[in-house]
Design a protein around this motif. Sequence first.
Motif, PDB file in Angstrom:
ATOM      1  N   ARG A  53     -23.170 -55.670  -3.259  1.00 23.24           N
ATOM      2  CA  ARG A  53     -22.690 -54.691  -4.224  1.00 23.24           C
ATOM      3  C   ARG A  53     -23.314 -55.018  -5.582  1.00 23.24           C
ATOM      4  O   ARG A  53     -22.985 -56.025  -6.198  1.00 23.24           O
ATOM      5  CB  ARG A  53     -21.162 -54.710  -4.324  1.00 23.24           C
ATOM      6  CG  ARG A  53     -20.613 -53.669  -5.288  1.00 23.24           C
ATOM      7  CD  ARG A  53     -19.112 -53.533  -5.205  1.00 23.24           C
ATOM      8  NE  ARG A  53     -18.681 -52.976  -3.927  1.00 23.24           N
ATOM      9  CZ  ARG A  53     -17.416 -52.639  -3.648  1.00 23.24           C
ATOM     10  NH1 ARG A  53     -16.458 -52.833  -4.546  1.00 23.24           N
ATOM     11  NH2 ARG A  53     -17.116 -52.139  -2.475  1.00 23.24           N
ATOM     12  N   GLY A  54     -24.233 -54.174  -6.004  1.00 23.32           N
ATOM     13  CA  GLY A  54     -24.920 -54.372  -7.268  1.00 23.32           C
ATOM     14  C   GLY A  54     -26.301 -54.961  -7.079  1.00 23.32           C
ATOM     15  O   GLY A  54     -26.537 -55.772  -6.179  1.00 23.32           O
ATOM     16  N   ILE A  55     -27.222 -54.543  -7.922  1.00 24.49           N
ATOM     17  CA  ILE A  55     -28.616 -54.958  -7.788  1.00 24.49           C
ATOM     18  C   ILE A  55     -28.788 -56.452  -7.993  1.00 24.49           C
ATOM     19  O   ILE A  55     -29.570 -57.102  -7.290  1.00 24.49           O
ATOM     20  CB  ILE A  55     -29.514 -54.159  -8.777  1.00 24.49           C
ATOM     21  CG1 ILE A  55     -31.001 -54.437  -8.504  1.00 24.49           C
ATOM     22  CG2 ILE A  55     -29.157 -54.469 -10.230  1.00 24.49           C
ATOM     23  CD1 ILE A  55     -31.537 -53.830  -7.253  1.00 24.49           C
ATOM     24  N   ASN A  56     -28.061 -57.036  -8.925  1.00 22.65           N
ATOM     25  CA  ASN A  56     -28.239 -58.468  -9.200  1.00 22.65           C
ATOM     26  C   ASN A  56     -27.836 -59.336  -8.015  1.00 22.65           C
ATOM     27  O   ASN A  56     -28.518 -60.308  -7.676  1.00 22.65           O
ATOM     28  CB  ASN A  56     -27.456 -58.869 -10.451  1.00 22.65           C
ATOM     29  CG  ASN A  56     -28.043 -58.269 -11.716  1.00 22.65           C
ATOM     30  OD1 ASN A  56     -29.234 -57.978 -11.777  1.00 22.65           O
ATOM     31  ND2 ASN A  56     -27.214 -58.066 -12.732  1.00 22.65           N
ATOM     32  N   LYS A  57     -26.727 -58.981  -7.374  1.00 24.53           N
ATOM     33  CA  LYS A  57     -26.291 -59.742  -6.204  1.00 24.53           C
ATOM     34  C   LYS A  57     -27.270 -59.563  -5.042  1.00 24.53           C
ATOM     35  O   LYS A  57     -27.513 -60.501  -4.274  1.00 24.53           O
ATOM     36  CB  LYS A  57     -24.880 -59.320  -5.797  1.00 24.53           C
ATOM     37  CG  LYS A  57     -23.794 -59.761  -6.779  1.00 24.53           C
ATOM     38  CD  LYS A  57     -22.424 -59.329  -6.310  1.00 24.53           C
ATOM     39  CE  LYS A  57     -21.339 -59.784  -7.298  1.00 24.53           C
ATOM     40  NZ  LYS A  57     -19.983 -59.333  -6.888  1.00 24.53           N
TER      41      LYS A  57
END
Length: 279
Positions: free
Chosen positions: A205-209
């Motif tokens: 969930r989310g680009i950074n993760k």
Amino acid sequence: MNYKIVIDSCGELLERWKTDERIERASLILTVEGEDIVDDETFDQAEFLRKVAASPNCPKSSCPSPERYMEAYDCEAEHVYAVTLSSNLSGSYNSAVLGRNLLLEKEPNKQIHVFDSCSASVGETLIAMKIEECEEQGMTFDQVVETVEEYIQSQNTYFVLESLETLRKNGRLSNLKAFVATALKIKPVMGATPEGTIIQLDQARGINKALVKMVDYVAKGAKNSKDKILGISHCNCPERAQIVKEAILERIPVKDVVVLDTAGVSSMYANDGGVIVVI
């Protein structure tokens, strides 16, 4: 000029290659809403991404013709090599092989080999760099082919997409699944099989993760990394690519690093914000 390398335009060019007569790009054609865009030095990434975002339809690509490859092979170089994106993603490899066969009918003693990258983008770049390295070491044509084919089998390709729109538009992802993934900010971590097909390895969930997970896969999958070049390409997100580079280098040693912005075909697949890693 003892050798020549022909790279289809899914492979990113090093800056020094753009003026090197031994390197030639075989351009694919990108089509958005009926408009053909040549993937060459005139390609405008920002304008292309704008047109793709505005279109409800998926952009398409067409590979170079066999005649285009034959023309590229017909040169004074003793050793000629072609590098194409994965044969499981495009007809470019088959077209390059047909072009080779056409020229061999006229010049049966010409030494030409076509490499199926089983990858794309910066993966092709690294393969061309390996060819270059082997040639500069004075290897015979057969030695170069054997060494580079082994190198291709050792490569691993990973990528994370910011947007799922291209996957949705080309039917690889249902509208409902794309909507849910977008609403929940789910980002897939993708990879390539040894045969060059695309698989989903993970998601977050989310680009950074998702990028963190991709770095984990890179670090775990890297073998003899200190002897290899790390290749990173990005679609309009140099800061993100730099973060990924630093995160990988904290985990594994490498011989060198190449970071490149995507040209046309890779921009079409990666979409705005995508990051591709090959080692």
